[in-house]
Write an enzyme that holds these catalytic residues in place. Sequence first.
Site, PDB file in Angstrom:
ATOM      1  N   LYS A  75       0.791  -1.136   0.031  1.00  0.00           N
ATOM      2  CA  LYS A  75       0.125  -0.117   0.087  1.00  0.00           C
ATOM      3  C   LYS A  75       1.017   1.322  -0.100  1.00  0.00           C
ATOM      4  O   LYS A  75       1.907   1.495   0.868  1.00  0.00           O
ATOM      5  CB  LYS A  75      -0.694  -0.005   1.159  1.00  0.00           C
ATOM      6  CG  LYS A  75      -1.963   1.356   1.292  1.00  0.00           C
ATOM      7  CD  LYS A  75      -2.956   1.271   2.140  1.00  0.00           C
ATOM      8  CE  LYS A  75      -2.428   1.915   3.417  1.00  0.00           C
ATOM      9  NZ  LYS A  75      -3.530   2.099   4.435  1.00  0.00           N
ATOM     10  N   GLN A 146     -11.791   8.572  10.495  1.00  0.00           N
ATOM     11  CA  GLN A 146     -11.822   7.199  10.801  1.00  0.00           C
ATOM     12  C   GLN A 146     -12.965   6.957  11.873  1.00  0.00           C
ATOM     13  O   GLN A 146     -13.529   5.794  12.013  1.00  0.00           O
ATOM     14  CB  GLN A 146     -10.557   6.890  11.583  1.00  0.00           C
ATOM     15  CG  GLN A 146      -9.407   7.046  10.562  1.00  0.00           C
ATOM     16  CD  GLN A 146      -9.405   6.044   9.385  1.00  0.00           C
ATOM     17  OE1 GLN A 146      -9.800   4.784   9.186  1.00  0.00           O
ATOM     18  NE2 GLN A 146      -8.670   6.460   8.229  1.00  0.00           N
ATOM     19  N   ASN A 167     -14.134  14.833  21.556  1.00  0.00           N
ATOM     20  CA  ASN A 167     -13.404  15.243  20.671  1.00  0.00           C
ATOM     21  C   ASN A 167     -12.570  16.772  21.150  1.00  0.00           C
ATOM     22  O   ASN A 167     -13.407  17.501  21.523  1.00  0.00           O
ATOM     23  CB  ASN A 167     -13.936  15.452  19.292  1.00  0.00           C
ATOM     24  CG  ASN A 167     -12.897  15.567  18.110  1.00  0.00           C
ATOM     25  OD1 ASN A 167     -11.860  14.458  17.929  1.00  0.00           O
ATOM     26  ND2 ASN A 167     -12.983  16.309  17.412  1.00  0.00           N
ATOM     27  N   MET A 227      -5.961   3.345  18.558  1.00  0.00           N
ATOM     28  CA  MET A 227      -5.964   3.016  17.079  1.00  0.00           C
ATOM     29  C   MET A 227      -5.284   4.191  16.221  1.00  0.00           C
ATOM     30  O   MET A 227      -5.166   4.176  15.129  1.00  0.00           O
ATOM     31  CB  MET A 227      -7.453   2.800  16.495  1.00  0.00           C
ATOM     32  CG  MET A 227      -8.293   1.763  16.801  1.00  0.00           C
ATOM     33  SD  MET A 227      -7.404   0.145  17.009  1.00  0.00           S
ATOM     34  CE  MET A 227      -7.198  -0.081  15.194  1.00  0.00           C
ATOM     35  N   THR A 229      -2.315   5.691  16.907  1.00  0.00           N
ATOM     36  CA  THR A 229      -0.887   6.110  17.046  1.00  0.00           C
ATOM     37  C   THR A 229      -0.302   4.761  16.043  1.00  0.00           C
ATOM     38  O   THR A 229      -0.243   3.894  16.268  1.00  0.00           O
ATOM     39  CB  THR A 229      -0.219   5.785  18.531  1.00  0.00           C
ATOM     40  OG1 THR A 229      -0.859   6.744  19.251  1.00  0.00           O
ATOM     41  CG2 THR A 229       1.099   5.922  18.392  1.00  0.00           C
ATOM     42  N   ASP A 230       0.130   5.481  15.023  1.00  0.00           N
ATOM     43  CA  ASP A 230       0.947   4.787  14.051  1.00  0.00           C
ATOM     44  C   ASP A 230       1.956   5.289  13.336  1.00  0.00           C
ATOM     45  O   ASP A 230       2.775   4.905  12.242  1.00  0.00           O
ATOM     46  CB  ASP A 230      -0.281   4.840  12.716  1.00  0.00           C
ATOM     47  CG  ASP A 230      -0.655   5.879  12.173  1.00  0.00           C
ATOM     48  OD1 ASP A 230      -0.431   7.095  12.714  1.00  0.00           O
ATOM     49  OD2 ASP A 230      -1.584   5.853  11.185  1.00  0.00           O
ATOM     50  N   LYS A 234       3.465   9.966  18.172  1.00  0.00           N
ATOM     51  CA  LYS A 234       2.054  10.311  18.635  1.00  0.00           C
ATOM     52  C   LYS A 234       1.766   9.565  19.802  1.00  0.00           C
ATOM     53  O   LYS A 234       2.552   8.364  20.315  1.00  0.00           O
ATOM     54  CB  LYS A 234       1.313   9.416  17.564  1.00  0.00           C
ATOM     55  CG  LYS A 234       1.223  10.354  16.210  1.00  0.00           C
ATOM     56  CD  LYS A 234      -0.108   9.773  15.149  1.00  0.00           C
ATOM     57  CE  LYS A 234      -0.094  10.530  13.944  1.00  0.00           C
ATOM     58  NZ  LYS A 234      -0.832   9.685  12.819  1.00  0.00           N
ATOM     59  N   GLY A 300      -3.527  -0.947  18.123  1.00  0.00           N
ATOM     60  CA  GLY A 300      -3.719  -1.365  16.712  1.00  0.00           C
ATOM     61  C   GLY A 300      -3.058  -0.567  15.762  1.00  0.00           C
ATOM     62  O   GLY A 300      -3.247   0.766  15.522  1.00  0.00           O
TER      63      GLY A 300
HETATM   64  P1  NAD Z   1      -8.406  13.052  10.920  1.00  0.00           P
HETATM   65  O1  NAD Z   1      -7.460  14.125  10.766  1.00  0.00           O
HETATM   66  O2  NAD Z   1      -9.713  13.108  10.023  1.00  0.00           O
HETATM   67  O3  NAD Z   1      -9.046  13.530  12.380  1.00  0.00           O
HETATM   68  C1  NAD Z   1      -7.818  13.529  13.540  1.00  0.00           C
HETATM   69  C2  NAD Z   1      -8.457  13.364  14.657  1.00  0.00           C
HETATM   70  O4  NAD Z   1      -7.572  13.477  15.893  1.00  0.00           O
HETATM   71  C3  NAD Z   1      -9.893  14.461  15.138  1.00  0.00           C
HETATM   72  O5  NAD Z   1     -10.566  13.623  15.979  1.00  0.00           O
HETATM   73  C4  NAD Z   1      -8.834  15.777  15.964  1.00  0.00           C
HETATM   74  O6  NAD Z   1      -9.694  16.043  16.447  1.00  0.00           O
HETATM   75  C5  NAD Z   1      -7.951  14.715  16.627  1.00  0.00           C
HETATM   76  N1  NAD Z   1      -6.724  15.301  17.279  1.00  0.00           N
HETATM   77  C6  NAD Z   1      -5.798  16.005  16.305  1.00  0.00           C
HETATM   78  N2  NAD Z   1      -4.933  16.329  17.112  1.00  0.00           N
HETATM   79  C7  NAD Z   1      -5.146  16.130  18.618  1.00  0.00           C
HETATM   80  C8  NAD Z   1      -4.558  16.415  19.655  1.00  0.00           C
HETATM   81  N3  NAD Z   1      -3.415  16.869  19.759  1.00  0.00           N
HETATM   82  N4  NAD Z   1      -5.150  16.181  20.749  1.00  0.00           N
HETATM   83  C9  NAD Z   1      -6.444  15.501  20.792  1.00  0.00           C
HETATM   84  N5  NAD Z   1      -7.174  15.030  19.703  1.00  0.00           N
HETATM   85  C10 NAD Z   1      -6.456  15.646  18.378  1.00  0.00           C
HETATM   86  O7  NAD Z   1      -7.909  11.545  11.009  1.00  0.00           O
HETATM   87  P2  NAD Z   1      -8.271  10.075  10.886  1.00  0.00           P
HETATM   88  O8  NAD Z   1      -8.289   9.824   9.448  1.00  0.00           O
HETATM   89  O9  NAD Z   1      -9.705  10.315  11.620  1.00  0.00           O
HETATM   90  O10 NAD Z   1      -7.284   9.497  11.612  1.00  0.00           O
HETATM   91  C11 NAD Z   1      -6.949   9.639  12.920  1.00  0.00           C
HETATM   92  C12 NAD Z   1      -5.800   8.782  13.537  1.00  0.00           C
HETATM   93  O11 NAD Z   1      -5.680   7.485  13.076  1.00  0.00           O
HETATM   94  C13 NAD Z   1      -4.671   9.788  12.534  1.00  0.00           C
HETATM   95  O12 NAD Z   1      -3.662   9.496  13.575  1.00  0.00           O
HETATM   96  C14 NAD Z   1      -4.269   8.438  11.773  1.00  0.00           C
HETATM   97  O13 NAD Z   1      -3.003   8.657  11.257  1.00  0.00           O
HETATM   98  C15 NAD Z   1      -4.503   7.003  12.426  1.00  0.00           C
HETATM   99  N6  NAD Z   1      -4.859   5.993  11.568  1.00  0.00           N
HETATM  100  C16 NAD Z   1      -4.340   4.551  12.269  1.00  0.00           C
HETATM  101  C17 NAD Z   1      -4.618   3.671  11.528  1.00  0.00           C
HETATM  102  C18 NAD Z   1      -4.374   2.298  12.113  1.00  0.00           C
HETATM  103  O14 NAD Z   1      -4.428   1.389  11.231  1.00  0.00           O
HETATM  104  N7  NAD Z   1      -4.006   2.105  13.151  1.00  0.00           N
HETATM  105  C19 NAD Z   1      -5.366   3.601  10.240  1.00  0.00           C
HETATM  106  C20 NAD Z   1      -5.716   4.822   9.472  1.00  0.00           C
HETATM  107  C21 NAD Z   1      -5.419   5.943  10.512  1.00  0.00           C
END
Ligand code: NAD
Length: 329
Positions: A75, A146, A167, A227, A229-230, A234, A300
């Site tokens: 990917k 997500q 949030n 979920m 922290t990737d 983070k 995750g």
């Molecule tokens: P997004 O940009 O649409 O949303 C980000 C979210 O994080 C929002 O709810 C925002 O309010 C919150 N946020 C940002 N900075 C913050 C802070 N300092 N304190 C508290 N909350 C904060 O992102 P998304 O697509 O919903 O993804 C969310 C997270 O999940 C990202 O970090 C992304 O990298 C991660 N992710 C992980 C996987 C996995 O497989 N584990 C897969 C996809 C995304």
Amino acid sequence: MSTNNQAGLVIVPEAVCQQVIDRPSAFTAVESVFAAMARGDAYNFPVIREAIGYADALYGFKSGFDRAGMALGVKSGGYWPGNADQGLTNHQSTIFLFDPDTGKLTALVGGNYLTAVRTAASSAVSIAHLARQDAKVLGIIGAGHQASFQLRAAVEQRQFEKIVAWNKSPERLASLAAVAADLGLPFESLEREEVAAQSDVIITITSAKEALLLNDWIRPGTHIACMGTDTRGKQEVDSALFSTATVYTDEVAQSVSIGEAQHAVVEGLVAHKDITPLGDVINGDHGGRNFAEEITLFDGTGVGLQDLAVASTAVELAVEQGLATSIAL
Ligand code: NAD
């Protein structure tokens, strides 16, 4: 599963992925690949993720080989923060599948929708295998792209009666409230400590860089799926929670380096050997939850094999349903 019986290159666009992959098929694909990883039948290769020094973008690859499912691929994609202004999703990715026998490119699959469903499936698999059967309240920390996917997949695993959420910018919770309404479940926006006080299961899905949930706030018997922290740097939960909780992950190597466990490892609060692959529980090699009051934590991190698993299923279903395009390469 192998796509090597297809002539040429199969293309499965985003819209077709949405048509053919539902939550149960994503759940099955992810659960199977976690099991294959734990048996040693499937391997993730080291992740590359770099700031490209242009458009503030982060770009990288997640790849692997699943010998059981015969899925080989990568990917490729990342995060372009300026995309929203152009009406595009900030996260952009595409999945490439190759024939494990010949190395020939067999499929090109849109990766944006699949990333969301496979990530939601991951926490759902953890809830299915680790949460208390009598879990009633689901807490969500985060309300980004997500979060809605996470909510929809999680509620299918237990008889939840209420959703509570927090949030950073509370106005974004409206999208989660709408999903809860659609699911016929009451929804409450609460402070973080109160989310923890009420929840039996908590999903954290943010881009936070510091703990949003403190160890002392977590009730006995809670299952937490971290979920968000990737990436290195983070963090979503108190590292002390790694001493309190029994810790599971999709892949230990990622958990301790780019996952939620990274901070607890540096602080000496958890060691690699204390973290159990969820696949061990799925395979019946680990008993999972030991007692009702135990706190379980699933880290995750998101592995490439999850993407290959759902993409392979998407190719198979799209071809079967006549929805894929095939071209000679
Ligand atoms: P997004 O940009 O649409 O949303 C980000 C979210 O994080 C929002 O709810 C925002 O309010 C919150 N946020 C940002 N900075 C913050 C802070 N300092 N304190 C508290 N909350 C904060 O992102 P998304 O697509 O919903 O993804 C969310 C997270 O999940 C990202 O970090 C992304 O990298 C991660 N992710 C992980 C996987 C996995 O497989 N584990 C897969 C996809 C995304």
